[in-house]
Design a protein around this motif. Structure first.
Motif, PDB file in Angstrom:
ATOM      1  N   LEU A 168       0.841  -1.209   0.000  1.00  0.00           N
ATOM      2  CA  LEU A 168       0.000   0.000   0.000  1.00  0.00           C
ATOM      3  C   LEU A 168       0.873   1.255   0.000  1.00  0.00           C
ATOM      4  N   LYS A 169       1.940   1.220   0.799  1.00  0.00           N
ATOM      5  CA  LYS A 169       2.811   2.391   0.901  1.00  0.00           C
ATOM      6  C   LYS A 169       3.493   2.645  -0.440  1.00  0.00           C
ATOM      7  N   ILE A 170       3.936   1.581  -1.096  1.00  0.00           N
ATOM      8  CA  ILE A 170       4.579   1.751  -2.404  1.00  0.00           C
ATOM      9  C   ILE A 170       3.562   2.283  -3.414  1.00  0.00           C
ATOM     10  N   GLY A 208      -2.225  -9.143  14.137  1.00  0.00           N
ATOM     11  CA  GLY A 208      -1.873  -8.651  12.800  1.00  0.00           C
ATOM     12  C   GLY A 208      -0.858  -9.562  12.118  1.00  0.00           C
ATOM     13  N   GLY A 209      -0.424  -9.149  10.952  1.00  0.00           N
ATOM     14  CA  GLY A 209       0.501  -9.973  10.169  1.00  0.00           C
ATOM     15  C   GLY A 209       1.795 -10.241  10.912  1.00  0.00           C
ATOM     16  N   VAL A 210       2.553  -9.186  11.215  1.00  0.00           N
ATOM     17  CA  VAL A 210       3.832  -9.373  11.906  1.00  0.00           C
ATOM     18  C   VAL A 210       3.593  -9.874  13.328  1.00  0.00           C
ATOM     19  N   ALA A 219      -4.294  -6.604  21.603  1.00  0.00           N
ATOM     20  CA  ALA A 219      -5.192  -6.920  20.483  1.00  0.00           C
ATOM     21  C   ALA A 219      -6.536  -6.333  20.876  1.00  0.00           C
ATOM     22  N   SER A 220      -7.549  -6.530  20.027  1.00  0.00           N
ATOM     23  CA  SER A 220      -8.897  -6.122  20.441  1.00  0.00           C
ATOM     24  C   SER A 220      -9.924  -7.066  19.840  1.00  0.00           C
ATOM     25  N   GLY A 221     -11.108  -7.093  20.464  1.00  0.00           N
ATOM     26  CA  GLY A 221     -12.202  -7.914  19.950  1.00  0.00           C
ATOM     27  C   GLY A 221     -11.778  -9.361  19.761  1.00  0.00           C
ATOM     28  N   ASP A 231      -6.809  -6.284  25.968  1.00  0.00           N
ATOM     29  CA  ASP A 231      -7.648  -5.676  24.939  1.00  0.00           C
ATOM     30  C   ASP A 231      -7.386  -4.182  25.007  1.00  0.00           C
ATOM     31  N   TYR A 232      -6.684  -3.665  23.988  1.00  0.00           N
ATOM     32  CA  TYR A 232      -6.224  -2.276  24.084  1.00  0.00           C
ATOM     33  C   TYR A 232      -7.365  -1.267  24.038  1.00  0.00           C
ATOM     34  N   ARG A 233      -8.547  -1.700  23.654  1.00  0.00           N
ATOM     35  CA  ARG A 233      -9.687  -0.771  23.679  1.00  0.00           C
ATOM     36  C   ARG A 233     -10.291  -0.662  25.083  1.00  0.00           C
ATOM     37  N   THR A 264      10.735  -1.220  16.667  1.00  0.00           N
ATOM     38  CA  THR A 264       9.576  -0.741  15.924  1.00  0.00           C
ATOM     39  C   THR A 264       9.685  -1.072  14.437  1.00  0.00           C
ATOM     40  N   THR A 265       8.512  -1.265  13.805  1.00  0.00           N
ATOM     41  CA  THR A 265       8.539  -1.575  12.366  1.00  0.00           C
ATOM     42  C   THR A 265       7.896  -0.513  11.467  1.00  0.00           C
ATOM     43  N   PRO A 266       6.883   0.264  11.927  1.00  0.00           N
ATOM     44  CA  PRO A 266       6.216   1.138  10.947  1.00  0.00           C
ATOM     45  C   PRO A 266       7.116   2.232  10.379  1.00  0.00           C
ATOM     46  N   PHE A 290      14.809   0.555  14.916  1.00  0.00           N
ATOM     47  CA  PHE A 290      13.948   0.362  13.739  1.00  0.00           C
ATOM     48  C   PHE A 290      14.416  -0.868  12.970  1.00  0.00           C
ATOM     49  N   VAL A 291      13.450  -1.718  12.620  1.00  0.00           N
ATOM     50  CA  VAL A 291      13.770  -2.900  11.809  1.00  0.00           C
ATOM     51  C   VAL A 291      13.606  -2.519  10.342  1.00  0.00           C
ATOM     52  N   PHE A 292      14.661  -2.661   9.592  1.00  0.00           N
ATOM     53  CA  PHE A 292      14.494  -2.506   8.143  1.00  0.00           C
ATOM     54  C   PHE A 292      14.622  -3.884   7.521  1.00  0.00           C
ATOM     55  N   HIS A 293      13.501  -4.414   7.068  1.00  0.00           N
ATOM     56  CA  HIS A 293      13.508  -5.782   6.572  1.00  0.00           C
ATOM     57  C   HIS A 293      13.871  -5.826   5.087  1.00  0.00           C
ATOM     58  N   ALA A 294      15.028  -6.389   4.795  1.00  0.00           N
ATOM     59  CA  ALA A 294      15.414  -6.589   3.397  1.00  0.00           C
ATOM     60  C   ALA A 294      15.253  -8.072   3.075  1.00  0.00           C
ATOM     61  N   GLY A 320      -6.472  -1.616   8.255  1.00  0.00           N
ATOM     62  CA  GLY A 320      -5.614  -1.900   9.411  1.00  0.00           C
ATOM     63  C   GLY A 320      -6.221  -2.843  10.437  1.00  0.00           C
ATOM     64  N   ARG A 321      -7.208  -3.623  10.031  1.00  0.00           N
ATOM     65  CA  ARG A 321      -7.930  -4.479  10.974  1.00  0.00           C
ATOM     66  C   ARG A 321      -7.723  -5.962  10.680  1.00  0.00           C
ATOM     67  N   ALA A 322      -6.775  -6.301   9.842  1.00  0.00           N
ATOM     68  CA  ALA A 322      -6.615  -7.697   9.428  1.00  0.00           C
ATOM     69  C   ALA A 322      -6.265  -8.589  10.611  1.00  0.00           C
ATOM     70  N   ARG A 323      -6.791  -9.794  10.602  1.00  0.00           N
ATOM     71  CA  ARG A 323      -6.420 -10.835  11.558  1.00  0.00           C
ATOM     72  C   ARG A 323      -5.466 -11.766  10.815  1.00  0.00           C
TER      73      ARG A 323
HETATM   74  N1  NAP Z   1      10.237  -1.930   8.685  1.00  0.00           N
HETATM   75  C1  NAP Z   1       9.980  -3.062   8.034  1.00  0.00           C
HETATM   76  O1  NAP Z   1      10.879  -3.629   7.392  1.00  0.00           O
HETATM   77  C2  NAP Z   1       8.593  -3.628   8.104  1.00  0.00           C
HETATM   78  C3  NAP Z   1       8.340  -4.975   7.797  1.00  0.00           C
HETATM   79  C4  NAP Z   1       7.018  -5.472   7.948  1.00  0.00           C
HETATM   80  C5  NAP Z   1       6.009  -4.601   8.361  1.00  0.00           C
HETATM   81  N2  NAP Z   1       6.302  -3.301   8.601  1.00  0.00           N
HETATM   82  C6  NAP Z   1       5.262  -2.360   9.061  1.00  0.00           C
HETATM   83  O2  NAP Z   1       4.743  -2.838  10.293  1.00  0.00           O
HETATM   84  C7  NAP Z   1       3.387  -2.425  10.422  1.00  0.00           C
HETATM   85  C8  NAP Z   1       2.515  -3.639  10.767  1.00  0.00           C
HETATM   86  O3  NAP Z   1       2.491  -4.537   9.671  1.00  0.00           O
HETATM   87  P1  NAP Z   1       1.465  -5.768   9.691  1.00  0.00           P
HETATM   88  O4  NAP Z   1       1.637  -6.492   8.421  1.00  0.00           O
HETATM   89  O5  NAP Z   1       1.595  -6.511  10.959  1.00  0.00           O
HETATM   90  O6  NAP Z   1       0.069  -4.932   9.689  1.00  0.00           O
HETATM   91  P2  NAP Z   1      -1.424  -5.479   9.772  1.00  0.00           P
HETATM   92  O7  NAP Z   1      -1.456  -6.961   9.681  1.00  0.00           O
HETATM   93  O8  NAP Z   1      -2.221  -4.681   8.806  1.00  0.00           O
HETATM   94  O9  NAP Z   1      -1.872  -5.033  11.263  1.00  0.00           O
HETATM   95  C9  NAP Z   1      -3.235  -5.095  11.538  1.00  0.00           C
HETATM   96  C10 NAP Z   1      -3.450  -5.350  13.010  1.00  0.00           C
HETATM   97  O10 NAP Z   1      -3.088  -4.192  13.782  1.00  0.00           O
HETATM   98  C11 NAP Z   1      -3.914  -4.203  14.937  1.00  0.00           C
HETATM   99  N3  NAP Z   1      -3.916  -2.889  15.561  1.00  0.00           N
HETATM  100  C12 NAP Z   1      -4.231  -1.711  15.007  1.00  0.00           C
HETATM  101  N4  NAP Z   1      -4.121  -0.721  15.921  1.00  0.00           N
HETATM  102  C13 NAP Z   1      -3.713  -1.296  17.083  1.00  0.00           C
HETATM  103  C14 NAP Z   1      -3.399  -0.806  18.382  1.00  0.00           C
HETATM  104  N5  NAP Z   1      -3.500   0.491  18.680  1.00  0.00           N
HETATM  105  N6  NAP Z   1      -2.998  -1.688  19.330  1.00  0.00           N
HETATM  106  C15 NAP Z   1      -2.895  -3.007  19.040  1.00  0.00           C
HETATM  107  N7  NAP Z   1      -3.196  -3.537  17.833  1.00  0.00           N
HETATM  108  C16 NAP Z   1      -3.585  -2.690  16.854  1.00  0.00           C
HETATM  109  C17 NAP Z   1      -5.264  -4.596  14.386  1.00  0.00           C
HETATM  110  O11 NAP Z   1      -6.049  -5.136  15.417  1.00  0.00           O
HETATM  111  P3  NAP Z   1      -7.509  -4.512  15.739  1.00  0.00           P
HETATM  112  O12 NAP Z   1      -8.347  -4.729  14.510  1.00  0.00           O
HETATM  113  O13 NAP Z   1      -7.942  -5.280  16.920  1.00  0.00           O
HETATM  114  O14 NAP Z   1      -7.277  -3.039  16.009  1.00  0.00           O
HETATM  115  C18 NAP Z   1      -4.902  -5.649  13.322  1.00  0.00           C
HETATM  116  O15 NAP Z   1      -4.985  -6.980  13.818  1.00  0.00           O
HETATM  117  C19 NAP Z   1       3.042  -1.728   9.099  1.00  0.00           C
HETATM  118  O16 NAP Z   1       3.220  -0.323   9.263  1.00  0.00           O
HETATM  119  C20 NAP Z   1       4.077  -2.259   8.130  1.00  0.00           C
HETATM  120  O17 NAP Z   1       4.323  -1.402   7.027  1.00  0.00           O
HETATM  121  C21 NAP Z   1       7.551  -2.804   8.463  1.00  0.00           C
END
Ligand code: NAP
Length: 291
Positions: free
Chosen positions: A42-44, A150-152, A171-173, A189-191, A229-231, A239-243, A280-283
């Motif tokens: 999405l970012k790209i 989430g994914g990571v 996490a939530s819900g 549950d962070y909410r 941190t990853t975002p 900061f993790v830079f994943h190559a 941003g809600r993926a499981r």
């Molecule tokens: N630097 C790097 O090399 C690198 C590598 C991989 C990923 N990333 C970055 O890391 C971030 C996460 O990636 P991802 O693939 O894991 O994303 P993702 O799967 O889209 O994350 C979605 C999850 O985030 C949860 N979430 C949202 N807000 C939250 C909060 N305040 N507290 C706790 N959980 C929360 C959601 O749960 P709810 O629905 O319950 O809110 C959902 O399950 C992205 O910004 C991505 O670009 C960076």
């Protein structure tokens, strides 16, 4: 071949008919079975990452895939099941075929279906990089994993447990039960619960949310603890830079990790899948079924 590409930054991804790729020396062609969507796609596509990843348009989206070897190459026979992660600058995973250097491929793990294995590359290898290579997590430590559904995060919970850590997760819900099932010892549950008031003495925090979550995470660390941190890069955080790295991916593929799949969509529905990811809600992972 069919592929999902963008022709301009900010434009919706569209299905296109493109020429099949032709392998060069040391390269193989892979018939893609499935691809996984990541926030980086999405970012790209939005153009915000052009400084880091100077992609050329039109750009076929996608880094993560599983598939079968279609043309033999060094170390690979036709039909071998593989997974891999393309360089984000090249993209190309949201397509029926991929061409890449044979050394970038990893055997698909036997414990997962080939389609599901597409969910591993970026998310699982980033979690590994963060917890093992950056934070050196070890037995007896307490690790806080944010966004554990989430994914990571879903991989981070499993990897931190394998490393012998006590895992606290946010996490939530429905994500709460998911995080518990993945092995978290305690899930907030962070909410409903403020993690920053509730927790102290944490050795390592993995923040995949960013912003205020990262800033407030510093309060829960014990002296000498580490915030990873990853975002985006943030003050006071590693900061993790994943190559893409086939050796690291091979290690992760050998672990007995579960791939949490939120949904699997046909390649033709890729734009809709990406819109859902953007919420941003993926499981766990969103997969695109290609073959
Ligand atoms: N630097 C790097 O090399 C690198 C590598 C991989 C990923 N990333 C970055 O890391 C971030 C996460 O990636 P991802 O693939 O894991 O994303 P993702 O799967 O889209 O994350 C979605 C999850 O985030 C949860 N979430 C949202 N807000 C939250 C909060 N305040 N507290 C706790 N959980 C929360 C959601 O749960 P709810 O629905 O319950 O809110 C959902 O399950 C992205 O910004 C991505 O670009 C960076």
């Amino acid at each position: 071949m069919k592929a999902l590409h963008i022709t301009a930054f900010g434009a919706e991804a569209a299905l296109a008919e493109l020429p099949a790729p032709i392998p060069g020396p040391g390269q193989v062609v892979v018939d893609v079975v499935a691809a996984a969507a990541n926030p980086l796609d999405l970012k790209i596509a939005s153009g915000v990452m052009s400084g880091f990843f100077p992609v050329a348009l039109p750009y076929v989206l996608g880094t993560d895939f599983s598939g079968r070897i279609a043309s033999p190459g060094p170390g690979w026979q036709v039909g071998d099941p593989v997974i891999g992660r393309l360089d984000p600058v090249d993209g190309g995973a949201f397509a029926e075929q991929i061409v890449l250097d044979a050394a970038q491929l990893v055997p698909a793990p036997a414990h997962l279906g080939l389609e599901t294995a597409a969910g591993l590359p970026t998310a699982a290898a980033t979690a590994w990089q963060a917890l093992v290579e950056v934070a050196d997590v070890h037995s007896g430590q307490t690790v806080l994993v944010h966004a554990a559904a989430g994914g990571v995060g879903s991989f981070a919970v499993q990897i931190a447990k394998l490393l012998g850590a006590r895992v606290v997760a946010t996490a939530s819900g429905s994500g709460v039960a998911i995080a518990e099932k993945l092995g978290a010892d305690e899930v907030l549950d962070y909410r409903k619960t403020d993690f920053a008031s509730r927790l102290r003495g944490v050795d390592v925090v993995l923040d995949t949310v960013g912003g205020e979550v990262g800033t407030r995470s510093r309060q829960v660390l014990k002296p000498g603890g580490l915030l990873v941190t990853t975002p985006a890069p943030a003050d006071g955080a590693a900061f993790v830079f994943h190559a893409s790295d086939a050796a690291r991916l091979a290690k992760v593929a050998d672990l007995d990790l579960e791939v949490l799949v939120d949904r699997t969509c046909p390649l033709a529905d890729g734009a809709r899948a990406l819109s859902f990811l953007a919420e941003g809600r993926a499981r766990g992972k969103i997969l695109l079924r290609v073959a």
